[in-house]
Motif scaffolding. Structure first.
Motif, PDB file in Angstrom:
ATOM      1  N   LEU A 199       0.827  -1.204   0.000  1.00 23.96           N
ATOM      2  CA  LEU A 199       0.000   0.000   0.000  1.00 23.96           C
ATOM      3  C   LEU A 199       0.866   1.261   0.000  1.00 23.96           C
ATOM      4  N   HIS A 211      -4.169   4.701   3.831  1.00 21.28           N
ATOM      5  CA  HIS A 211      -5.475   4.452   4.448  1.00 21.28           C
ATOM      6  C   HIS A 211      -6.612   4.750   3.473  1.00 21.28           C
ATOM      7  N   SER A 214      -6.762   2.047   0.765  1.00 17.81           N
ATOM      8  CA  SER A 214      -7.308   0.811   1.329  1.00 17.81           C
ATOM      9  C   SER A 214      -8.819   0.907   1.497  1.00 17.81           C
ATOM     10  N   ARG A 215      -9.284   2.029   2.036  1.00 14.44           N
ATOM     11  CA  ARG A 215     -10.714   2.177   2.317  1.00 14.44           C
ATOM     12  C   ARG A 215     -11.539   2.290   1.043  1.00 14.44           C
ATOM     13  N   LYS A 218     -11.640  -0.969  -1.221  1.00 12.94           N
ATOM     14  CA  LYS A 218     -12.546  -1.975  -0.665  1.00 12.94           C
ATOM     15  C   LYS A 218     -13.996  -1.552  -0.845  1.00 12.94           C
ATOM     16  N   SER A 224     -10.375  -6.172  -0.719  1.00  6.41           N
ATOM     17  CA  SER A 224      -9.282  -5.464  -0.069  1.00  6.41           C
ATOM     18  C   SER A 224      -8.082  -5.475  -1.027  1.00  6.41           C
ATOM     19  N   PHE A 225      -7.109  -4.617  -0.754  1.00  2.00           N
ATOM     20  CA  PHE A 225      -5.909  -4.580  -1.594  1.00  2.00           C
ATOM     21  C   PHE A 225      -5.250  -5.957  -1.657  1.00  2.00           C
TER      22      PHE A 225
END
Length: 288
Positions: A199, A211, A214-215, A218, A224-225
């Protein structure tokens, strides 16, 4: 959340024809790919559809063409309820039914790399006429209904192939900026999966916080990554197992796994088969 749904389908060895009504927000389970071609028709509602490395916004009347072995997933968007019709089929099925000479016609959108298509209103009326006949037979089976449904499914594929011959693919420049950004990130992962991706690297490449990536990844794709990176790597490993004579150890290294034990464990968790079992079951008799 308890999702209410009604399903009607015809399923044979190399064919699935299904109509479903969902009453409530529904997200498809992850890791969805198969060795058949798929046609998805959104008959009502709205959906987000993630295919390989791109996110599409669908609304009523949209068609989606998904090639075999391509990762895909639908997610709730906008309205919570939706109706969808789909056909999953192998090339072999229709070769046996109508002959190999029609492959290029029926597979036209898949061979051209077309993923979404919205028929014109007059075309949608014709399409709905065929699809509703199929749904009627699925709900109320009559004599030789399986043959009737199969022939009508061919009619759907042929009709859409003819429509697509007349129009260029939509360039989707109207996609929201966040969807284009997600597609860019997914495409980057899809072309750099063999490297040790993190990430933090994505954050530096796309000038976004880890962050946030990632958020939002998803939220918009359902993956998810780490899940998506794993599915891309395993998808390429499956292709190499089917199409090459490379050793499993070589394949593991080529798709980005640091050691064979980790590759074997993740492959079995994802595919429910070991790499060697998958190679045998996919019809390859090559050495592993």
């Amino acid at each position: 959340m308890n999702i209410q749904a009604q399903h009607y389908k015809l399923q044979e060895a190399e064919l699935l024809i299904a109509y479903s009504q969902y009453f409530g927000a529904f997200d498809m389970p992850d890791n969805h790919m198969h060795d058949t071609f798929e046609l998805y028709y959104l008959m009502s509602g709205e959906r987000n559809y993630f295919i390989k490395d791109r996110l599409y916004q669908l609304r009523k009347g949209d068609i989606v063409f998904i090639p075999k072995y391509e990762l895909h997933r639908t997610l709730a968007a906008g309205t919570p309820h939706h109706d969808r019709f789909l056909i999953e089929f192998s090339e072999r099925l229709f070769r046996e039914t109508i002959g190999e000479s029609y492959d290029e016609i029926l597979l036209h959108p898949y061979l051209r790399g077309i993923r979404t298509f919205r028929p014109k209103p007059e075309e949608q009326l014709v399409l709905d006429g065929i699809v509703y006949r199929i749904i009627r037979d699925l709900k109320h089976p009559q004599t030789a209904h399986a043959l009737q449904v199969k022939l009508l499914a061919i009619d759907v594929l042929l009709f859409l192939a003819r429509c697509l011959e007349r129009y260029a693919e939509d360039d989707s420049e109207s996609d929201p900026p966040i969807h284009r950004k997600i597609s860019d990130i997914a495409a980057y992962i899809s072309t750099h999966y063999m490297r040790p991706l993190t990430l933090a690297q994505l954050s530096e490449t796309f000038s976004l916080s880890p962050h946030y990536i990632s958020r939002i990844f998803k939220e918009k794709t359902g993956f998810s990554f780490i899940q998506y990176l794993t599915y891309v790597r395993i998808g390429e490993a499956k292709r190499l197992l089917r199409e090459s004579d490379r050793k499993v150890l070589e394949i593991a290294d080529q798709v980005g796994f640091e050691n064979l034990a980790h590759f074997n464990r993740v492959f079995k968790q994802t595919v429910q088969l070991s790499p060697s079992q998958y190679r045998r079951m996919s019809g390859s008799h090559l050495s592993s």
